[in-house]
Design an enzyme around this catalytic site. Structure first.
Site, PDB file in Angstrom:
ATOM      1  N   HIS A 101       0.804  -1.223   0.000  1.00  0.00           N
ATOM      2  CA  HIS A 101       0.000   0.000   0.000  1.00  0.00           C
ATOM      3  C   HIS A 101       0.838   1.276   0.000  1.00  0.00           C
ATOM      4  O   HIS A 101       0.311   2.355  -0.252  1.00  0.00           O
ATOM      5  CB  HIS A 101      -0.976  -0.002   1.183  1.00  0.00           C
ATOM      6  CG  HIS A 101      -2.302   0.604   0.846  1.00  0.00           C
ATOM      7  ND1 HIS A 101      -3.430   0.428   1.614  1.00  0.00           N
ATOM      8  CD2 HIS A 101      -2.707   1.391  -0.188  1.00  0.00           C
ATOM      9  CE1 HIS A 101      -4.449   1.072   1.082  1.00  0.00           C
ATOM     10  NE2 HIS A 101      -4.033   1.675  -0.011  1.00  0.00           N
ATOM     11  N   HIS A 130      -6.655  -0.949   7.993  1.00  0.00           N
ATOM     12  CA  HIS A 130      -5.749  -0.063   8.716  1.00  0.00           C
ATOM     13  C   HIS A 130      -5.930   1.380   8.254  1.00  0.00           C
ATOM     14  O   HIS A 130      -6.227   1.623   7.081  1.00  0.00           O
ATOM     15  CB  HIS A 130      -4.297  -0.485   8.485  1.00  0.00           C
ATOM     16  CG  HIS A 130      -4.031  -1.936   8.745  1.00  0.00           C
ATOM     17  ND1 HIS A 130      -4.252  -2.906   7.791  1.00  0.00           N
ATOM     18  CD2 HIS A 130      -3.585  -2.576   9.851  1.00  0.00           C
ATOM     19  CE1 HIS A 130      -3.943  -4.093   8.296  1.00  0.00           C
ATOM     20  NE2 HIS A 130      -3.549  -3.921   9.546  1.00  0.00           N
ATOM     21  N   ASP A 231      -7.334  -1.944  -0.479  1.00  0.00           N
ATOM     22  CA  ASP A 231      -6.395  -2.843   0.188  1.00  0.00           C
ATOM     23  C   ASP A 231      -7.158  -4.135   0.453  1.00  0.00           C
ATOM     24  O   ASP A 231      -8.204  -4.119   1.113  1.00  0.00           O
ATOM     25  CB  ASP A 231      -5.913  -2.216   1.493  1.00  0.00           C
ATOM     26  CG  ASP A 231      -4.855  -3.037   2.210  1.00  0.00           C
ATOM     27  OD1 ASP A 231      -4.928  -4.276   2.171  1.00  0.00           O
ATOM     28  OD2 ASP A 231      -3.967  -2.441   2.845  1.00  0.00           O
ATOM     29  N   GLU A 276      -1.798  -5.034  -1.676  1.00  0.00           N
ATOM     30  CA  GLU A 276      -1.546  -5.909  -0.515  1.00  0.00           C
ATOM     31  C   GLU A 276      -1.984  -7.357  -0.722  1.00  0.00           C
ATOM     32  O   GLU A 276      -2.047  -8.123   0.235  1.00  0.00           O
ATOM     33  CB  GLU A 276      -2.172  -5.331   0.769  1.00  0.00           C
ATOM     34  CG  GLU A 276      -1.554  -4.014   1.219  1.00  0.00           C
ATOM     35  CD  GLU A 276      -0.146  -4.149   1.797  1.00  0.00           C
ATOM     36  OE1 GLU A 276       0.315  -5.294   1.992  1.00  0.00           O
ATOM     37  OE2 GLU A 276       0.474  -3.099   2.071  1.00  0.00           O
TER      38      GLU A 276
END
Length: 309
Positions: A101, A130, A231, A276
């Site tokens: 990322h 995240h 992601d 990712e």
């Protein structure tokens, strides 16, 4: 609403330079194996596969001044920036195939540059487990894939924060984060200070994905450039195990489908990251296949023909 470009460009960035686990460098090929190009072509799109970018090898070194591999991360992001910007100028919708990322610093910087040149507003949807708002003084690891939103918002080293030709590249108010469920303690305070709009899993649990997406998409104008940074660890690891930083309790497959379909309904998505994906941790390319399926939904695949909202 305006329609997105009908030509898309696949840009591979095969590196795990900003990550803490090896394997995301194989993500672009796994997405190709999962027939991303063929399935997008089946949606009526003209697909240009630009191949893979090249950059420095991963030296796998310890952090220096709170950053791991800063020079190498910068080099990869500059390559991503230049490739994405070139495709936007050609009138195509760039799809970054990561890689980790941290590479999105380059892609979003290019999108921000393009939007400034065109005088268009920008909205960034950050689908992730995240918040990615760490800095070198807050990070527990030094991995830059935990810092891209902070860097894009001007909190980071100059080679990354100035890549768009403007510092900051974006304003926190342009970002909507969805699916968040892992935030470091210092990062949590920085997010609050910056005023970042975060729809974490508690919000999704309480309000539901439909209401969450209605809020995240609220206020878009017909000329908004909508950038989606996907992601793959956004998804619950039971759905998508092939990522390096799994966090339990993410969106289900059906919730993720609704998220993607509502984005597609706007007709405004004009650039996309898929990052990712780690085939080394996957099971028979399951995660890549699911990611491609969800990307199809971003481009309008649905059970029924529905009018745009």
């Amino acid at each position: 609403m305006s329609l997105p470009p009908n030509e898309v460009s696949l840009i591979g960035a095969p590196t795990d330079i900003g990550a803490g686990a090896r394997g995301a460098s194989m993500g672009p090929e796994a997405l190709r194996v999962a027939r991303l190009a063929d399935l997008l072509a089946g949606r009526g799109l003209t697909v240009h596969d630009c191949g893979n970018l090249s950059g420095p090898a991963n030296p796998w070194q310890r952090p220096a001044d709170g950053y791991r591999h800063l020079d190498e991360v910068t080099a990869w992001n500059q390559a991503v920036h230049d490739a994405v910007h070139a495709q936007l100028r050609a009138g195509r919708l760039p799809i970054l195939l990561g890689g980790d990322h941290s590479l999105v610093i380059g892609s979003v910087s290019a999108v921000a540059r393009h939007c400034r040149e065109a005088g268009r507003p920008l909205r960034v949807l950050w689908l992730d487990a995240h918040a990615d708002f760490n800095t070198n003084t807050l990070t527990p690891s030094g991995n830059v894939h935990g810092m891209p939103v902070a860097c894009l918002c001007g909190r980071g080293p100059a080679p990354l924060t100035r890549m768009s030709g403007h510092t900051p590249a974006i304003e926190p108010s342009w970002v909507r984060q969805i699916g968040i469920r892992s935030v470091d303690e210092g990062e949590r305070h920085l997010i609050h200070e910056a005023g970042l709009e975060v729809f974490d899993m508690r919000h999704i649990d309480e309000a539901g994905m439909r209401a969450t997406m209605e809020q995240a998409l609220y206020g878009l104008s017909p000329d908004t450039h909508l950038h989606v940074s996907f992601d793959v660890d956004f998804l619950d690891p039971d759905v998508a195990p092939g990522v390096g930083t799994t966090v339990p309790g993410g969106p289900t497959y059906r919730e993720a489908q609704l998220c993607m379909e509502m984005i597609a309904d706007t007709g405004l998505m004009a650039s996309l990251d898929i990052v990712e994906l780690n085939p080394a941790l996957d099971v028979r390319n399951k995660t890549a296949t699911i990611a491609v399926d969800l990307v199809e939904s971003l481009f309008g695949k649905s059970t029924l023909i529905r009018p745009r909202g």
